[in-house]
Design a protein around this motif. Structure first.
Motif, PDB file in Angstrom:
ATOM      1  N   MET A   1       0.854  -1.161   0.000  1.00  0.00           N
ATOM      2  CA  MET A   1       0.000   0.000   0.000  1.00  0.00           C
ATOM      3  C   MET A   1       0.908   1.234   0.000  1.00  0.00           C
ATOM      4  O   MET A   1       1.873   1.308   0.753  1.00  0.00           O
ATOM      5  N   SER A   2       0.591   2.177  -0.836  1.00  0.00           N
ATOM      6  CA  SER A   2       1.409   3.382  -0.923  1.00  0.00           C
ATOM      7  C   SER A   2       1.166   4.286   0.275  1.00  0.00           C
ATOM      8  O   SER A   2       0.213   4.116   1.034  1.00  0.00           O
ATOM      9  N   ALA A   3       2.050   5.249   0.427  1.00  0.00           N
ATOM     10  CA  ALA A   3       1.923   6.191   1.540  1.00  0.00           C
ATOM     11  C   ALA A   3       0.629   6.996   1.422  1.00  0.00           C
ATOM     12  O   ALA A   3      -0.036   7.264   2.425  1.00  0.00           O
ATOM     13  N   LEU A   4       0.273   7.376   0.208  1.00  0.00           N
ATOM     14  CA  LEU A   4      -0.967   8.132   0.012  1.00  0.00           C
ATOM     15  C   LEU A   4      -2.180   7.283   0.390  1.00  0.00           C
ATOM     16  O   LEU A   4      -3.123   7.783   1.005  1.00  0.00           O
ATOM     17  N   GLY A   5      -2.148   6.011   0.059  1.00  0.00           N
ATOM     18  CA  GLY A   5      -3.245   5.113   0.414  1.00  0.00           C
ATOM     19  C   GLY A   5      -3.378   4.939   1.916  1.00  0.00           C
ATOM     20  O   GLY A   5      -4.478   4.978   2.464  1.00  0.00           O
ATOM     21  N   ARG A   6      -2.237   4.760   2.599  1.00  0.00           N
ATOM     22  CA  ARG A   6      -2.276   4.635   4.056  1.00  0.00           C
ATOM     23  C   ARG A   6      -2.781   5.915   4.696  1.00  0.00           C
ATOM     24  O   ARG A   6      -3.576   5.887   5.642  1.00  0.00           O
ATOM     25  N   TRP A   7      -2.313   7.053   4.205  1.00  0.00           N
ATOM     26  CA  TRP A   7      -2.735   8.343   4.736  1.00  0.00           C
ATOM     27  C   TRP A   7      -4.239   8.530   4.527  1.00  0.00           C
ATOM     28  O   TRP A   7      -4.945   8.928   5.448  1.00  0.00           O
ATOM     29  N   SER A   8      -4.716   8.250   3.337  1.00  0.00           N
ATOM     30  CA  SER A   8      -6.142   8.418   3.038  1.00  0.00           C
ATOM     31  C   SER A   8      -7.000   7.509   3.908  1.00  0.00           C
ATOM     32  O   SER A   8      -8.036   7.935   4.421  1.00  0.00           O
ATOM     33  N   LEU A   9      -6.570   6.278   4.067  1.00  0.00           N
ATOM     34  CA  LEU A   9      -7.331   5.335   4.880  1.00  0.00           C
ATOM     35  C   LEU A   9      -7.365   5.782   6.337  1.00  0.00           C
ATOM     36  O   LEU A   9      -8.423   5.786   6.975  1.00  0.00           O
ATOM     37  N   GLY A  10      -6.230   6.192   6.865  1.00  0.00           N
ATOM     38  CA  GLY A  10      -6.166   6.627   8.258  1.00  0.00           C
ATOM     39  C   GLY A  10      -6.999   7.870   8.519  1.00  0.00           C
ATOM     40  O   GLY A  10      -7.791   7.920   9.474  1.00  0.00           O
TER      41      GLY A  10
END
Length: 74
Positions: A1-10
């Motif tokens: 999972m990319s950093a943007l994906g982790r950030w968006s999910l969080g």
């Protein structure tokens, strides 16, 4: 999972929790609806990124297996 994906999910999960608190505790349904929609968009972005990355890894693994079979058949 990319950093943007982790950030968006969080951030999305946090915003959904904030929306629930706004609606349940403070009876601010209009604000809760807006925050909840933005939170759901974040969660969907994160889940889409996770699925995209998983499919990319699967494709890479399949291509590697096919290349290995070709090398072994020579």
């Amino acid at each position: 999972m990319s950093a943007l994906g982790r950030w968006s999910l969080g951030i999305g999960i946090v915003l959904v929790v904030v929306a629930v608190v706004l609606a349940a505790v403070f009876n601010l349904f209009g604000g809760a609806a807006l925050v909840g929609i933005v939170g759901l968009v974040g969660v969907v972005m994160g889940l889409y990124d996770a699925a995209y990355q998983a499919l990319a890894r699967r494709d890479l693994r399949r291509r590697g297996e096919r290349a290995q079979q070709r090398r072994d058949s020579r």
